[in-house]
Design a protein around this motif. Structure first.
Motif, PDB file in Angstrom:
ATOM      1  N   LYS A   1       0.400   3.108  17.915  1.00 19.36           N
ATOM      2  CA  LYS A   1      -0.654   2.628  18.794  1.00 19.36           C
ATOM      3  C   LYS A   1      -1.674   1.753  18.066  1.00 19.36           C
ATOM      4  O   LYS A   1      -1.980   1.959  16.898  1.00 19.36           O
ATOM      5  CB  LYS A   1      -1.374   3.809  19.457  1.00 19.36           C
ATOM      6  N   ALA A   2      -2.206   0.770  18.824  1.00 22.41           N
ATOM      7  CA  ALA A   2      -3.223  -0.141  18.306  1.00 22.41           C
ATOM      8  C   ALA A   2      -4.240  -0.413  19.415  1.00 22.41           C
ATOM      9  O   ALA A   2      -3.909  -0.295  20.603  1.00 22.41           O
ATOM     10  CB  ALA A   2      -2.571  -1.437  17.830  1.00 22.41           C
ATOM     11  N   TYR A   3      -5.461  -0.774  19.028  1.00 18.71           N
ATOM     12  CA  TYR A   3      -6.556  -0.900  19.998  1.00 18.71           C
ATOM     13  C   TYR A   3      -7.490  -2.049  19.621  1.00 18.71           C
ATOM     14  O   TYR A   3      -7.639  -2.384  18.438  1.00 18.71           O
ATOM     15  CB  TYR A   3      -7.395   0.384  20.043  1.00 18.71           C
ATOM     16  N   HIS A   4      -8.161  -2.596  20.644  1.00 13.97           N
ATOM     17  CA  HIS A   4      -9.283  -3.498  20.402  1.00 13.97           C
ATOM     18  C   HIS A   4     -10.495  -2.650  20.021  1.00 13.97           C
ATOM     19  O   HIS A   4     -10.644  -1.520  20.496  1.00 13.97           O
ATOM     20  CB  HIS A   4      -9.625  -4.286  21.673  1.00 13.97           C
ATOM     21  N   LEU A   5     -11.344  -3.213  19.165  1.00 15.95           N
ATOM     22  CA  LEU A   5     -12.570  -2.490  18.810  1.00 15.95           C
ATOM     23  C   LEU A   5     -13.415  -2.203  20.050  1.00 15.95           C
ATOM     24  O   LEU A   5     -13.984  -1.115  20.200  1.00 15.95           O
ATOM     25  CB  LEU A   5     -13.390  -3.312  17.802  1.00 15.95           C
ATOM     26  N   LEU A   6     -13.510  -3.189  20.965  1.00 15.81           N
ATOM     27  CA  LEU A   6     -14.318  -2.998  22.185  1.00 15.81           C
ATOM     28  C   LEU A   6     -13.765  -1.875  23.057  1.00 15.81           C
ATOM     29  O   LEU A   6     -14.525  -1.119  23.674  1.00 15.81           O
ATOM     30  CB  LEU A   6     -14.374  -4.307  22.988  1.00 15.81           C
ATOM     31  N   CYS A   7     -12.440  -1.757  23.107  1.00 18.91           N
ATOM     32  CA  CYS A   7     -11.823  -0.694  23.911  1.00 18.91           C
ATOM     33  C   CYS A   7     -12.112   0.686  23.323  1.00 18.91           C
ATOM     34  O   CYS A   7     -12.015   1.700  24.018  1.00 18.91           O
ATOM     35  CB  CYS A   7     -10.322  -0.917  24.025  1.00 18.91           C
TER      36      CYS A   7
END
Length: 216
Positions: free
Chosen positions: A122-128
């Protein structure tokens, strides 16, 4: 007779009729045709040592130098075998962990923060993640902690980071129409994600299956 560090004969001094004689006596049963050898026991003076080429397992390397003991020979053999094993040992290369190309929260690409937990893609945007800077050190994504109490999760939504521990998993997830994968209440079980996002997930899962089968 030649010298040997592991001889089959030895010398003994005898006095015969008042004269000193040197006798050669067998140290073991010697088969017919075998060369007779004894240890010269020469004294080494200064650096003038004579190399020994007897070829015995316990050869000291020089005439007049005490032959190696059985213990020393065994240790030398162990060291030799250890070196051979080291040469034969294959170097295991660590497989680089593969991560998804889209944010697990919103489904879009871009600059992403990767989960450091083993086998988690899994990977994510910082804002998310409601963060302004990348997390410091080894970081595990929210998918691995219960949404309610923060304990290690045991049930996971397959379409967003919502997850639950054993105490809070009851009724939290339902089976979706997409391959029977569980989803939380934020998704419609009949169509939990947009078709284009599901195509990306499916492609990723198809890539993972051969890797998992290879491990088994």
């Amino acid at each position: 007779m030649n010298h040997s560090c592991n001889p089959n004969c030895e010398t003994q001094k005898w006095t015969v009729n008042g004269d000193v004689r040197v006798g050669l006596f067998a140290l073991c049963d010697i088969p017919a045709g075998m060369e007779l050898t004894f240890n010269y026991n020469l004294d080494c003076l200064g650096n003038g040592r004579t190399e020994c080429h007897c070829g015995a397992d316990n050869c000291s390397g020089f005439l007049g130098v005490r032959p190696k003991t059985a213990c020393a020979t065994a240790n030398e053999e162990k060291a030799k075998n250890a070196k051979l094993k080291q040469k034969k040992r294959k170097i295991k290369t660590e497989q680089k962990q593969m991560h998804e190309d889209n944010c697990f929260q919103c489904g879009d690409g871009g600059e992403l923060v990767m989960c450091d937990k083993k086998d988690c893609p899994k990977a994510y945007h910082l804002l998310c993640l409601n963060l302004t800077q990348p997390p410091f050190g080894k970081w595990e994504c929210p998918w691995h902690q219960c949404d309610i109490c923060g304990s290690p999760a045991s049930s996971f939504c397959e379409f967003c980071p919502h997850s639950y521990c054993r105490d809070h998993e009851k009724g939290a997830l339902v089976t979706s129409a997409l391959d029977g994968r569980p989803c939380c209440s934020e998704h419609n079980p009949k169509a939990p994600v947009a078709p284009e996002y599901w195509c990306k997930i499916k492609r990723r899962l198809e890539q993972q299956k051969p890797e998992e089968e290879a491990k088994e």
